[in-house]
Design an enzyme around this catalytic site. Structure first.
Site, PDB file in Angstrom:
ATOM      1  N   ASN A  11       1.106   4.280  -7.441  1.00 44.73           N
ATOM      2  CA  ASN A  11       2.555   4.156  -7.256  1.00 44.73           C
ATOM      3  C   ASN A  11       2.876   2.702  -6.946  1.00 44.73           C
ATOM      4  OD1 ASN A  11       5.220   4.329  -6.467  1.00 44.73           O
ATOM      5  ND2 ASN A  11       4.805   5.424  -4.549  1.00 44.73           N
ATOM      6  N   TRP A  12       3.359   2.000  -7.977  1.00 45.76           N
ATOM      7  CA  TRP A  12       3.622   0.564  -7.797  1.00 45.76           C
ATOM      8  C   TRP A  12       4.887   0.285  -6.975  1.00 45.76           C
ATOM      9  CZ3 TRP A  12       2.740  -2.192 -13.211  1.00 45.76           C
ATOM     10  CH2 TRP A  12       1.398  -2.065 -13.563  1.00 45.76           C
ATOM     11  N   LYS A  13       5.680   1.329  -6.726  1.00 46.06           N
ATOM     12  CA  LYS A  13       6.968   1.163  -6.028  1.00 46.06           C
ATOM     13  C   LYS A  13       7.804   0.104  -6.764  1.00 46.06           C
ATOM     14  CE  LYS A  13       4.783   2.806  -1.885  1.00 46.06           C
ATOM     15  NZ  LYS A  13       4.791   2.947  -0.441  1.00 46.06           N
ATOM     16  N   HIS A  98       9.331  11.404  -2.890  1.00 44.10           N
ATOM     17  CA  HIS A  98       8.584  10.439  -2.081  1.00 44.10           C
ATOM     18  C   HIS A  98       9.368  10.181  -0.789  1.00 44.10           C
ATOM     19  CE1 HIS A  98       6.753   6.722  -0.698  1.00 44.10           C
ATOM     20  NE2 HIS A  98       5.710   7.041  -1.443  1.00 44.10           N
ATOM     21  N   GLU A 100      10.034   7.622   0.803  1.00 45.98           N
ATOM     22  CA  GLU A 100      10.973   6.496   0.765  1.00 45.98           C
ATOM     23  C   GLU A 100      12.269   6.880   0.063  1.00 45.98           C
ATOM     24  OE1 GLU A 100       8.229   3.694  -0.933  1.00 45.98           O
ATOM     25  OE2 GLU A 100       7.101   3.648   0.944  1.00 45.98           O
ATOM     26  N   GLU A 168       1.458  13.361   1.742  1.00 46.65           N
ATOM     27  CA  GLU A 168       1.535  11.989   2.249  1.00 46.65           C
ATOM     28  C   GLU A 168       2.183  11.995   3.638  1.00 46.65           C
ATOM     29  OE1 GLU A 168       1.467   8.838  -0.994  1.00 46.65           O
ATOM     30  OE2 GLU A 168       3.537   9.432  -0.797  1.00 46.65           O
ATOM     31  N   GLY A 174       1.822   2.854   4.100  1.00 48.26           N
ATOM     32  CA  GLY A 174       2.012   1.446   4.413  1.00 48.26           C
ATOM     33  C   GLY A 174       1.478   1.095   5.788  1.00 48.26           C
ATOM     34  N   SER A 214      -2.137   4.816   2.705  1.00 52.76           N
ATOM     35  CA  SER A 214      -3.126   3.786   3.050  1.00 52.76           C
ATOM     36  C   SER A 214      -4.527   4.051   2.496  1.00 52.76           C
ATOM     37  CB  SER A 214      -3.183   3.591   4.568  1.00 52.76           C
ATOM     38  OG  SER A 214      -1.925   3.137   5.032  1.00 52.76           O
TER      39      SER A 214
HETATM   40  P1  PGA Z   1       0.293   3.048   0.596  1.00 54.73           P
HETATM   41  O1  PGA Z   1       1.516   3.859  -0.092  1.00 54.73           O
HETATM   42  O2  PGA Z   1      -0.955   3.388  -0.185  1.00 54.73           O
HETATM   43  O3  PGA Z   1       0.688   1.620   0.463  1.00 54.73           O
HETATM   44  O4  PGA Z   1       0.219   3.515   1.998  1.00 54.73           O
HETATM   45  C1  PGA Z   1       1.346   5.175  -0.496  1.00 54.73           C
HETATM   46  C2  PGA Z   1       2.652   5.733  -1.017  1.00 54.73           C
HETATM   47  O5  PGA Z   1       3.721   5.419  -0.477  1.00 54.73           O
HETATM   48  O6  PGA Z   1       2.662   6.508  -1.979  1.00 54.73           O
END
Ligand code: PGA
Length: 254
Positions: A11-13, A98, A100, A168, A174, A214
């Site tokens: 997931n490159w966001k 997600h 976010e 998650e 993060g 993470s």
């Molecule tokens: P991260 O993000 O690996 O940077 O913790 C995971 C995600 O938000 O899908």
């Protein structure tokens, strides 16, 4: 007990900031991913970049994903991207719910509608779930149960195996550390119990569940050997071809 396939989702966001960088990262990952057996790789760049990869060959080992979709197939809505557009861009998997995006207002009801649209159009939805607080009283387990049943409320039993659940825990996204393999194991056991109670044993045994939060080359071994998951969803380290392909290699061997 069915044999579930392994999957790693990147997931490159909202990264990287230039198409040139996006091409470089994509090529670095694809080169290695297509050589590995026993793992399916899904790279989810920002939707705007998917056109950069339209000439690539996608198949069983390497897939193109997206990070969001509009929850309706028609009707005016400024700024949204429909499932039909994603299909034309060769996208096969779509991350929905997600944390976010949930923080921006994506509710379980919207996630449920997105999942229904995606399944109707032949995509594989990656439904993210996860608690904000992992309390010792186990309140988070009730939260997860509610999130699973509400986010999957519009999915028919015969479509369930096209859905991937990404567990998650928000406090690990993060962050400095992932959840331990053993804790992931406990929670995925509980998720499979919910799936058994709400759907049935066959669905519970066969559904793909991945862990995200993470994940990196140093913890992937513990997550795969102790965690009892079918793969991982990787954020930050999916932007480093070296780290991401290290993760892929471990998953392919597990
Ligand atoms: P991260 O993000 O690996 O940077 O913790 C995971 C995600 O938000 O899908």
């Amino acid at each position: 007990m069915s044999k579930r396939k392994k999957i790693v989702i990147g997931n490159w966001k909202n990264n990287p900031q230039t198409p040139e960088e996006a091409k470089k990262i994509f090529k670095g990952i694809m080169k290695k991913a297509t050589l590995l057996s026993g793992v399916e790789t899904v790279v989810c760049p920002p939707t705007l970049y998917t056109g950069l990869f339209s000439k690539e060959k996608f198949g069983a080992k390497f897939r193109l994903g997206a990070q969001n979709v509009f929850h309706k197939t028609e009707g005016a809505c400024t700024g949204e991207i429909t499932a039909a557009m994603l299909k034309a861009a060769k996208v096969s998997h779509v991350i929905i719910g997600h944390s976010e995006r949930r923080a921006l207002g994506e509710t379980d009801a919207i996630v449920a509608q997105k999942a229904a649209v995606l399944l109707r159009e032949g995509f594989k939805p990656i439904i993210c779930i996860g608690e904000a607080i992992h309390d010792s009283e186990g309140e988070y387990l009730r939260f997860l149960e509610n999130q699973i049943t509400s986010s999957m409320a519009l999915i028919q039993n015969n479509n369930m195996l096209d859905v991937i659940i990404a567990y998650e825990p928000i406090w690990t996204i993060g962050a400095e550390q992932a959840m331990t393999g053993n804790d992931i194991y406990q929670t995925t056991l509980y998720i499979r119990k919910i799936l058994r109670d709400v759907y049935n044993q066959t669905i519970s045994d066969a559904m793909t569940i991945v862990y995200g939060g993470s994940v990196n080359p140093s913890n992937i071994q513990d997550i795969m050997t102790q965690g009892n998951v079918d793969g991982v969803l990787v954020g930050r380290d999916s932007l480093s071809p070296e780290n991401f392909t290290n993760i892929l290699t471990v998953v392919s061997k597990s």
